[in-house]
Scaffold this active site. Structure first.
Site, PDB file in Angstrom:
ATOM      1  N   TYR A   1      30.017  17.582  29.054  1.00 23.15           N
ATOM      2  CA  TYR A   1      29.795  18.189  30.368  1.00 23.15           C
ATOM      3  C   TYR A   1      29.300  19.612  30.236  1.00 23.15           C
ATOM      4  O   TYR A   1      29.324  20.202  29.151  1.00 23.15           O
ATOM      5  CB  TYR A   1      31.068  18.134  31.213  1.00 23.15           C
TER       6      TYR A   1
ATOM      7  N   ARG B   1      22.719  23.577  25.373  1.00 23.73           N
ATOM      8  CA  ARG B   1      24.025  23.210  24.806  1.00 23.73           C
ATOM      9  C   ARG B   1      24.385  21.764  25.167  1.00 23.73           C
ATOM     10  O   ARG B   1      24.957  21.036  24.347  1.00 23.73           O
ATOM     11  CB  ARG B   1      25.117  24.175  25.288  1.00 23.73           C
TER      12      ARG B   1
ATOM     13  N   ARG C   1      35.385  -2.709  26.866  1.00 25.76           N
ATOM     14  CA  ARG C   1      36.115  -1.744  26.040  1.00 25.76           C
ATOM     15  C   ARG C   1      36.107  -2.136  24.565  1.00 25.76           C
ATOM     16  O   ARG C   1      36.625  -3.188  24.196  1.00 25.76           O
ATOM     17  CB  ARG C   1      37.556  -1.602  26.542  1.00 25.76           C
TER      18      ARG C   1
ATOM     19  N   LEU D   1      34.242  26.973  21.303  1.00 22.82           N
ATOM     20  CA  LEU D   1      32.983  26.584  21.931  1.00 22.82           C
ATOM     21  C   LEU D   1      32.096  27.830  21.977  1.00 22.82           C
ATOM     22  O   LEU D   1      32.574  28.919  22.312  1.00 22.82           O
ATOM     23  CB  LEU D   1      33.255  26.099  23.364  1.00 22.82           C
TER      24      LEU D   1
HETATM   25  N1  PDD Z   1      34.733  26.112  30.511  1.00 18.99           N
HETATM   26  N2  PDD Z   1      35.735  27.673  25.807  1.00 18.99           N
HETATM   27  C1  PDD Z   1      36.144  26.584  26.466  1.00 18.99           C
HETATM   28  C2  PDD Z   1      37.175  25.708  25.849  1.00 18.99           C
HETATM   29  C3  PDD Z   1      35.599  26.288  27.732  1.00 18.99           C
HETATM   30  O1  PDD Z   1      35.995  25.189  28.379  1.00 18.99           O
HETATM   31  C4  PDD Z   1      34.640  27.163  28.297  1.00 18.99           C
HETATM   32  C5  PDD Z   1      33.993  26.893  29.629  1.00 18.99           C
HETATM   33  C6  PDD Z   1      34.251  28.290  27.559  1.00 18.99           C
HETATM   34  C7  PDD Z   1      33.227  29.278  28.071  1.00 18.99           C
HETATM   35  O2  PDD Z   1      31.935  28.718  28.035  1.00 18.99           O
HETATM   36  P1  PDD Z   1      30.810  29.173  29.069  1.00 18.99           P
HETATM   37  O3  PDD Z   1      30.710  30.647  28.962  1.00 18.99           O
HETATM   38  O4  PDD Z   1      29.616  28.464  28.601  1.00 18.99           O
HETATM   39  O5  PDD Z   1      31.277  28.739  30.449  1.00 18.99           O
HETATM   40  C8  PDD Z   1      34.809  28.515  26.315  1.00 18.99           C
HETATM   41  C9  PDD Z   1      34.145  25.691  31.773  1.00 18.99           C
HETATM   42  C10 PDD Z   1      33.835  26.827  32.677  1.00 18.99           C
HETATM   43  C11 PDD Z   1      35.038  24.639  32.398  1.00 18.99           C
HETATM   44  O6  PDD Z   1      35.512  23.797  31.647  1.00 18.99           O
HETATM   45  O7  PDD Z   1      35.232  24.637  33.612  1.00 18.99           O
END
Ligand code: PDD
Length: 287
Positions: A33, A52, A100, A207
């Site tokens: 996602y 990404r 499944r 991430l």
């Molecule tokens: N989350 N690390 C994790 C585990 C995340 O789930 C997210 C983002 C980030 C920050 O990534 P970015 O700057 O690309 O949003 C780091 C999103 C916002 C979510 O799961 O809602």
């Protein structure tokens, strides 16, 4: 106004938007996602988010559901139909629907694509930032491929629930060496006494956040130094400032870690300045 959701080629009312019970996202969390910020009628850092997304798909050998150009059309259409000016757009791709079985289905099984959007009042995030948030630390409990933005988020759900129960907004995962990896849904940063920004390298344990990447651009534009290295909980507790970054929180100061107050309990001035300047460097396109 009823919400409209894109599901596999159709724009449908929220209540009628469904995927199959044997969708592999539902069965195995076999999907990925993205979340993009929408601000003043513009989509922020879309190119980096789509890059990404494609990387996540590639790493899991999931077929991209459509080209980036087509995806941009769907994103715009979902935002328009929901009249979102400020908020977020969510994209999810799974390996599709099949009986499944742990092994991948036939290559002709089409991936599932869902795109949703919602409005968020920007003043809410702003007042949260102006107050600062609390975080709690929790042991790292995730798999080693957290560089892939998968929908398998149960450890994140549990960590963030633990944070909520402790009156905090975010949970910071801590690895076996005592280093902070990242937040349940954000990247983690601290600021040293000499105003150096410190964040863990994206090569392992986190991430590679898009907001994090754009913050590197911002720091460079303003001559600020970033040190990409791990930091311990102890270092964070003694830091001048701490903050988190994500597409939904942009830069949000941390004013408490567990029971320790950071920066006298008020949001760090550097974090607030970065928050204020963020959109001056982030790429965006009109809906
Ligand atoms: N989350 N690390 C994790 C585990 C995340 O789930 C997210 C983002 C980030 C920050 O990534 P970015 O700057 O690309 O949003 C780091 C999103 C916002 C979510 O799961 O809602």
């Amino acid at each position: 106004m009823s919400r409209i959701v894109y599901v596999n080629g159709r724009y449908v009312p929220y209540a009628q938007a469904t995927v199959h019970v044997e969708d592999r996202g539902f069965q195995f969390a076999d999907g990925v996602y993205e979340v993009c910020e929408v601000r003043t009628g513009r989509i922020v850092d879309e190119e980096r988010h789509l890059a990404r997304l494609n990387r996540s798909l590639r790493e899991l050998s999931i077929t991209p559901p459509m080209s980036d150009a087509a995806l941009r059309v769907v994103i715009s259409e979902v935002l328009r139909r929901n009249m979102v000016r400020d908020g977020a757009v969510y994209l999810q791709v799974t390996r599709g629907t099949a009986r499944r079985d742990f092994v991948f289905p036939d290559p002709d099984v089409a991936p599932t694509l869902v795109v949703t959007a919602r409005s968020v009042d920007p003043s809410k995030g702003q007042s949260t930032a102006e107050q600062g948030i609390a975080v709690v630390t929790v042991p790292e409990s995730r798999w080693t491929r957290v560089d892939i933005k998968t929908i398998g988020l149960l450890p994140n759900v549990l960590a963030k629930m633990q944070a909520k129960e402790a009156g905090a907004r975010e949970a910071w995962f801590v690895d076996r060496d005592g280093h902070v990896t990242e937040g349940g849904s954000s990247n983690a940063w601290i600021v040293s006494e000499s105003n150096v920004l410190i964040t863990r390298p994206a090569e392992s344990g986190i991430l590679r956040g898009i907001t994090r990447t754009t913050l590197f651009d911002l720091a460079q534009a303003h001559g600020l130094k970033i040190e990409e290295r791990g930091f311990t909980v102890d270092e964070a507790l003694n830091a001048r400032e701490a903050f988190i970054t994500s597409a939904t929180t942009i830069v949000t100061p941390v004013v408490r870690i567990n029971s320790t107050v950071i920066g006298g309990g008020t949001p760090g001035p550097l974090a607030m300045r970065l928050r204020e300047k963020f959109h001056s460097v982030a790429a965006s396109r009109p809906i």
